[in-house]
Design a protein around this motif. Structure first.
Motif, short mmCIF file in Angstrom:
data_model
loop_
_atom_site.label_atom_id
_atom_site.label_comp_id
_atom_site.label_asym_id
_atom_site.label_seq_id
_atom_site.Cartn_x
_atom_site.Cartn_y
_atom_site.Cartn_z
N GLN A 25 0.50 -65.82 -21.94
CA GLN A 25 -0.52 -66.82 -21.64
C GLN A 25 -1.73 -66.53 -22.53
OE1 GLN A 25 0.02 -69.31 -19.36
NE2 GLN A 25 2.07 -68.44 -19.18
N ILE A 26 -2.19 -67.52 -23.26
CA ILE A 26 -3.36 -67.37 -24.12
C ILE A 26 -4.43 -68.33 -23.61
CG2 ILE A 26 -4.27 -67.62 -26.46
CD1 ILE A 26 -1.44 -66.93 -27.46
N PHE A 27 -5.61 -67.79 -23.34
CA PHE A 27 -6.72 -68.59 -22.81
C PHE A 27 -7.73 -68.82 -23.93
CE2 PHE A 27 -5.06 -66.14 -19.23
CZ PHE A 27 -4.86 -67.12 -18.29
N ASP A 28 -8.12 -70.07 -24.15
CA ASP A 28 -9.19 -70.37 -25.09
C ASP A 28 -10.54 -70.00 -24.50
OD1 ASP A 28 -7.50 -71.41 -27.08
OD2 ASP A 28 -7.44 -73.34 -26.08
N LEU A 29 -10.65 -70.12 -23.19
CA LEU A 29 -11.84 -69.72 -22.44
C LEU A 29 -11.39 -68.86 -21.28
CD1 LEU A 29 -13.63 -73.20 -22.28
CD2 LEU A 29 -14.25 -71.27 -23.74
N PRO A 30 -12.25 -67.95 -20.82
CA PRO A 30 -11.83 -67.12 -19.68
C PRO A 30 -11.65 -67.97 -18.42
CG PRO A 30 -14.11 -66.68 -20.27
CD PRO A 30 -13.58 -67.62 -21.29
N PRO A 31 -10.67 -67.62 -17.60
CA PRO A 31 -10.53 -68.33 -16.33
C PRO A 31 -11.82 -68.21 -15.52
CG PRO A 31 -8.64 -66.91 -16.74
CD PRO A 31 -9.66 -66.59 -17.79
N THR A 32 -12.15 -69.26 -14.78
CA THR A 32 -13.39 -69.29 -14.00
C THR A 32 -13.51 -68.08 -13.09
OG1 THR A 32 -13.24 -71.70 -14.03
CG2 THR A 32 -14.77 -70.72 -12.45
N SER A 33 -12.40 -67.66 -12.51
CA SER A 33 -12.43 -66.53 -11.58
C SER A 33 -12.75 -65.21 -12.27
CB SER A 33 -11.08 -66.40 -10.87
OG SER A 33 -10.04 -66.19 -11.81
N LEU A 34 -12.73 -65.18 -13.58
CA LEU A 34 -12.95 -63.94 -14.33
C LEU A 34 -14.35 -63.85 -14.93
CD1 LEU A 34 -11.19 -61.49 -15.03
CD2 LEU A 34 -10.60 -62.65 -17.15
N ILE A 35 -15.11 -64.93 -14.93
CA ILE A 35 -16.40 -64.96 -15.62
C ILE A 35 -17.37 -63.92 -15.06
CG2 ILE A 35 -18.46 -66.39 -16.01
CD1 ILE A 35 -16.53 -68.76 -16.42
N GLU A 36 -17.46 -63.79 -13.76
CA GLU A 36 -18.38 -62.81 -13.16
C GLU A 36 -17.97 -61.38 -13.53
OE1 GLU A 36 -19.54 -61.48 -8.68
OE2 GLU A 36 -19.57 -63.64 -9.10
N THR A 37 -16.69 -61.11 -13.51
CA THR A 37 -16.19 -59.77 -13.87
C THR A 37 -16.51 -59.45 -15.33
OG1 THR A 37 -14.40 -59.97 -12.27
CG2 THR A 37 -14.12 -58.33 -14.00
N LEU A 38 -16.30 -60.42 -16.23
CA LEU A 38 -16.60 -60.21 -17.64
C LEU A 38 -18.10 -60.02 -17.88
CD1 LEU A 38 -14.16 -62.81 -19.21
CD2 LEU A 38 -13.97 -60.32 -19.32
N ALA A 39 -18.93 -60.77 -17.16
CA ALA A 39 -20.39 -60.62 -17.30
C ALA A 39 -20.83 -59.23 -16.86
CB ALA A 39 -21.10 -61.70 -16.50
N ALA A 40 -20.29 -58.75 -15.74
CA ALA A 40 -20.63 -57.41 -15.26
C ALA A 40 -20.18 -56.36 -16.26
CB ALA A 40 -20.00 -57.17 -13.89
N ASP A 41 -19.02 -56.56 -16.86
CA ASP A 41 -18.51 -55.62 -17.84
C ASP A 41 -19.40 -55.61 -19.09
OD1 ASP A 41 -16.49 -53.77 -18.77
OD2 ASP A 41 -15.83 -55.35 -20.12
N ALA A 42 -19.86 -56.78 -19.52
CA ALA A 42 -20.68 -56.89 -20.73
C ALA A 42 -22.01 -56.16 -20.59
CB ALA A 42 -20.92 -58.35 -21.07
N ILE A 43 -22.57 -56.13 -19.38
CA ILE A 43 -23.86 -55.45 -19.20
C ILE A 43 -23.69 -54.00 -18.74
CG2 ILE A 43 -25.14 -57.57 -18.80
CD1 ILE A 43 -25.14 -56.91 -15.81
N GLY A 44 -22.44 -53.56 -18.57
CA GLY A 44 -22.18 -52.16 -18.24
C GLY A 44 -22.37 -51.82 -16.78
N THR A 45 -22.17 -52.77 -15.89
CA THR A 45 -22.30 -52.49 -14.47
C THR A 45 -21.32 -51.38 -14.08
OG1 THR A 45 -22.89 -54.78 -14.03
CG2 THR A 45 -22.11 -53.49 -12.16
N SER A 46 -21.83 -50.37 -13.39
CA SER A 46 -20.95 -49.26 -12.99
C SER A 46 -20.20 -49.63 -11.73
CB SER A 46 -21.75 -47.99 -12.77
OG SER A 46 -22.67 -48.17 -11.72
N ARG A 47 -19.04 -49.06 -11.58
CA ARG A 47 -18.20 -49.29 -10.41
C ARG A 47 -17.83 -47.94 -9.82
NH1 ARG A 47 -16.97 -52.34 -14.63
NH2 ARG A 47 -17.05 -54.58 -14.41
N PRO A 48 -17.76 -47.86 -8.51
CA PRO A 48 -17.43 -46.56 -7.92
C PRO A 48 -15.97 -46.18 -8.20
CG PRO A 48 -17.50 -48.27 -6.23
CD PRO A 48 -17.98 -48.89 -7.52
N ARG A 49 -15.74 -44.91 -8.38
CA ARG A 49 -14.38 -44.39 -8.58
C ARG A 49 -13.86 -43.96 -7.23
NH1 ARG A 49 -9.67 -43.97 -10.59
NH2 ARG A 49 -8.83 -41.95 -11.05
#
Length: 112
Positions: free
Chosen positions: A84-108
């Motif tokens: 599956q190739i997406f030209d744009l990220p799926p809507t459900s993934l936008i928040e996750t990608l934004a958090a990743d781009a700014i380096g939001t930490s996640r608990p281990r």
């Protein structure tokens, strides 16, 4: 990993960093593998791609740093078989990608 490397090469991308949350997959691709390994054909195909005429590295990251990939994997059950190739990220993934781009930490989370 093989198909991702193939798509990157075909798209003309010549600098690739693979972040994988499977330490086993990383070790299999970064270290010698016996010819008797049941996945030796796939592993060797990946290694040929990795060590091709480009800058490609594979390293391990923890699952908490790979949430976008985990979210995409969870979507697989609802998608047609095949790549599956997406030209744009799926809507459900936008928040996750934004958090990743700014380096939001996640608990281990560690097992007890």
């Amino acid at each position: 990993m093989f198909w991702g490397l193939s798509l990157a090469w075909d798209a003309g991308i010549r600098v690739v960093e693979i972040e994988c949350d499977s330490i086993v997959a990383v070790d299999l691709n970064n270290n010698p593998t016996g010819a008797n390994h049941p996945l030796s054909n796939v592993i060797n195909c990946c290694k040929l791609k990795i060590h091709g005429d480009w800058n490609c590295v594979v390293h391990h990251i923890y699952r908490e740093m790979n949430t976008a990939a985990d979210a995409l994997a969870a979507m697989c059950a609802d998608l047609a078989p095949g790549i599956q190739i997406f030209d744009l990220p799926p809507t459900s993934l936008i928040e996750t990608l934004a958090a990743d781009a700014i380096g939001t930490s996640r608990p281990r989370l560690l097992p007890l």
